[in-house]
Design an enzyme around this catalytic site. Structure first.
Site, PDB file in Angstrom:
ATOM      1  N   ASN A 583      60.063 126.752  82.484  1.00  0.00           N
ATOM      2  CA  ASN A 583      60.757 127.931  83.011  1.00  0.00           C
ATOM      3  C   ASN A 583      61.907 128.276  82.058  1.00  0.00           C
ATOM      4  OD1 ASN A 583      62.726 129.561  84.370  1.00  0.00           O
ATOM      5  ND2 ASN A 583      61.853 128.981  86.340  1.00  0.00           N
ATOM      6  N   GLU A 657      68.829 116.564  78.335  1.00  0.00           N
ATOM      7  CA  GLU A 657      69.825 115.840  77.552  1.00  0.00           C
ATOM      8  C   GLU A 657      69.899 116.221  76.080  1.00  0.00           C
ATOM      9  OE1 GLU A 657      70.134 111.598  79.585  1.00  0.00           O
ATOM     10  OE2 GLU A 657      68.217 112.536  79.922  1.00  0.00           O
TER      11      GLU A 657
END
Ligand code: MOS
Length: 694
Positions: A583, A657
């Site tokens: 997304n 991350e």
């Protein structure tokens, strides 16, 4: 392993399904759980850094109207397991660090609990403590392994000989600072012990791991414990494992059967109790020939752990695989100190571990008179230097080139360009994060009222699981995403792994795809109401033959005031290769969020540890500065259209991350380009720069 063949929902920028509830304030967070007549908890913390509690005067507190319980090491229940010293709350009178939990007051109101807790007189036998991280600490030791199960030391070839023979060398020591996770939602729990069963509404990155820890500590059967957590206001790793506060509130609930209790740590308490990124000291050595081909890479890391529970940040790990070199060495040594327990913070290992190496690469480029982008390209390894495995996909060079082009890197010039009072410079660094998938997670798919529901005990930290898991389920089922619901954040749903290591979407998504396949295999495309099937992460499809990482390149512009040394970063551009993006909208948030947190590490965040008293001096958001909107200029995250058939069935690599890795190095390198001042310790503050300005 195959791709999902016809992605339709995957790849769409769908809006967050939980967005409206959050904006309207109707999304219920742990502390707000609507329970009947709750009681409120406030902890008592040790005010010495090492020693023993000899007495706690609680008589007056206990006699007060509205005080329901005062728990201390002298009266608290004995736990089934005290193996994990962090969780062994109130089990002994020993104090191992300042701020450790030594008591709890439960009262009718939170104000009363706090007032009473702060008024309890504690007597101590205090001992001299040691909380200073030094490279010559006499207690330095090599842990058995470092975080995420990596070996402590690695060596190949002969670094010392290669350094002696190298035409150009860099040998410097870099330092990263202590940092604290500051999610906006504090660590908070509502707990109810009733009829021998426990319900925890807890702010956590994983309801199942949370439950497992509590069951272990209290000796409870998992069937009797439910953990619920539909929404989390950020975690960054600090809610990846439960901390002592969860055990303490559970203890309070058990002391008051039938009465719900609530505990939210204060911002200040979080600086003692919920983990932190350990400061690191990294000696970096690079040796190269005149053309910039590396012959030696070494990183020797010294960092701290608490004495009572080991945490070994895997700082040296990214240097093992980033660039090619025949001679390589990495080591980790820990100083055991009388300090709070370090833990996970966004990209443990890779985040501090991409600072020293990526600044050292900049220093090497300077010594060679070579472009820093070209130096990295020149040392691109064909296979993973650490394991010898082929890459599942590695598009670092493409990220470097696209980033350079988008940023306008070619106009960079030799540096020390002045615009009015400002010195302007450009710097860059690489980013990396391993592609992980946890070994176990289960999902189920149910057909009900004409809709599909995917159930899994996953967590949405604000990252987008509520939104992206339906996208994966829809494509796996071959239906419209509008016809799919998900149910997450409850141990009543199938067992899910922690939202950590950027592995959530990869792991839970893999389980959901498997459940969808089972469902279709059992019921075909015309299911009946109530049909249900479940699936696990497919172990057979776990690829062990490839080294799998996401890569990226970050480019920063720094402006440094020539008179005051004030540092601004008006422009930050990152280009990433992170597999298929499920997304784009939520992915972009993750990437620019990571980059912003990296900028924060570069310039602002700093847990200033006062070693005389053994505590963070700036333990609140007034003094611990986190980069805010006013500190961020233009920030852009882009990504390559990367297809990786080896990582998992979605082809996704994880994006939580990687955005924070390398950012601080890019900023430091830009500050050097602007000023000629090389700062080797974080954060880069104006005093460090001013000292070097003419
Ligand atoms: Mo993240 S530090 O893996 O929760």
């Amino acid at each position: 392993m195959t791709d999902l063949l016809t992605p339709r929902a995957i790849g769409q920028s769908l809006v967050r399904r939980d967005g409206v509830d959050k904006v309207r304030g109707t999304a219920t967070y742990a502390f707000e759980t609507d329970v009947e007549h709750p009681a409120y908890c406030h902890p008592v913390q040790a005010t010495i850094a090492l020693g023993r509690v000899t007495a706690m005067d609680t008589a007056a507190a206990e006699a007060l109207d509205g005080v329901l319980a005062v728990l201390t090491p002298f009266n608290a229940e004995r736990l089934a397991s005290t193996e994990d010293a962090e969780y062994a709350v109130l089990q002994s009178t020993e104090v191992a660090f300042r701020g450790q939990l030594i008591g709890l007051v439960v009262a009718e109101t939170s104000e009363l609990a706090r007032e009473v807790a702060d008024g309890i007189t504690v007597t101590y036998a205090e001992q001299p403590h040691d909380s200073e991280l030094r490279t010559d600490h006499p207690g330095l030791y090599a842990p058995e392994q470092v975080n995420a199960g990596h070996p402590t030391d690695t060596a190949e070839g002969d670094v010392d000989a290669a350094m002696a023979a190298a035409e150009v060398t860099v040998d410097h020591t870099y330092e990263t600072q202590m940092l604290h996770n500051n999610p906006i939602e504090p660590h908070a729990t509502t707990a109810l012990w009733e009829d021998g069963s426990l319900t925890l509404w807890d702010s956590t990155q994983g309801v199942h791991p949370d439950r497992a820890a509590v069951c272990e500590v209290f000796g409870l059967d998992e069937e009797r414990v439910r953990v619920v957590c539909p929404y989390v206001g950020g975690g960054f790793g600090s809610k990846g494992n439960p901390h002592a506060n969860v055990m303490l509130v559970t203890m309070a609930a058990r002391a008051l059967p039938g009465r719900p209790v609530k505990l939210a740590l204060t911002r200040q308490q979080m600086f003692f109790l919920t983990g932190y990124r350990t400061p690191t000291i990294q000696r970096m050595q690079l040796g190269a020939d005149r053309r910039g081909r590396l012959s030696a890479i070494a990183i020797d890391v010294v960092e701290q752990t608490s004495k009572i529970k080991e945490f070994a940040e895997q700082t040296g790990v990214p240097a093992r695989m980033m660039y090619a070199s025949p001679n390589r060495r990495t080591t980790h040594r820990l100083a055991p100190l009388d300090v709070p327990i370090p833990s996970w913070m966004r990209a443990p290992g890779e985040c501090p571990g991409m600072f020293g190496p990526e600044v050292a690469m900049d220093e090497l480029a300077e010594a060679l008179g070579m472009d820093p982008v070209q130096l990295r390209i020149a040392n691109e390894p064909d296979v993973d230097p650490d394991t010898g495995k082929p890459w599942s996909s590695r598009h670092l060079v493409e990220c470097l080139r696209e980033g350079a082009q988008r940023f306008g890197w070619d106009s960079r010039g030799p540096g020390r360009r002045r615009e009015g009072d400002w010195l302007v410079g450009h710097g860059m660094a690489s980013s990396v994060y391993p592609t992980m998938r946890q070994a176990t997670s289960t999902a189920s798919i149910r057909f009900s009222g004409g809709r599909y529901v995917a159930e899994i005990g996953a967590a949405d930290l604000g990252t987008g699981a509520w939104t992206v898991l339906p996208q994966i389920a829809a494509d796996a089922l071959g239906v419209d995403v509008a016809d799919v619901d998900v149910a997450i954040g409850d141990t009543r749903y199938p067992t899910a792994s922690v939202a950590g290591g950027s592995s959530g979407t990869n792991t839970w998504g893999s389980a959901i795809v498997q459940a969808a396949r089972e469902f279709r295999g059992k019921y075909g495309t015309d299911p009946q109401d109530g049909d249900e099937a479940s699936g696990d992460v497919d172990q057979a499809a776990m690829d062990d033959a490839h080294a799998a990482y996401a890569f990226g390149a970050q480019f920063a512009e720094a402006r440094v005031n020539a008179d005051t040394g004030e540092i601004r970063v008006p422009r930050l551009i990152g280009v990433f290769a992170a597999g298929r993006i499920i997304n784009p909208r939520t992915a972009r948030s993750q990437l620019i969020g990571g980059m912003t947190m990296g900028l924060s590490m570069a310039l602002h965040e700093d847990s200033v540890f006062d070693t005389r008293i053994g505590q963070v001096a700036n333990h609140d958001l007034a003094d611990y500065h986190i980069t805010v909107n006013a500190d961020v200029g233009e920030i852009e995250a882009h990504w390559l259209d990367e297809h990786d058939p080896y990582v998992n069935v979605m082809g996704a690599k994880g994006i939580g991350e990687i955005g924070i890795t390398g950012t601080a190095a890019a900023v430091v390198n830009a500050v050097h380009h602007a000023t000629g001042v090389r700062v080797r310790s974080l954060p880069v503050t104006l005093d460090k720069v001013l000292a070097g300005l003419d």
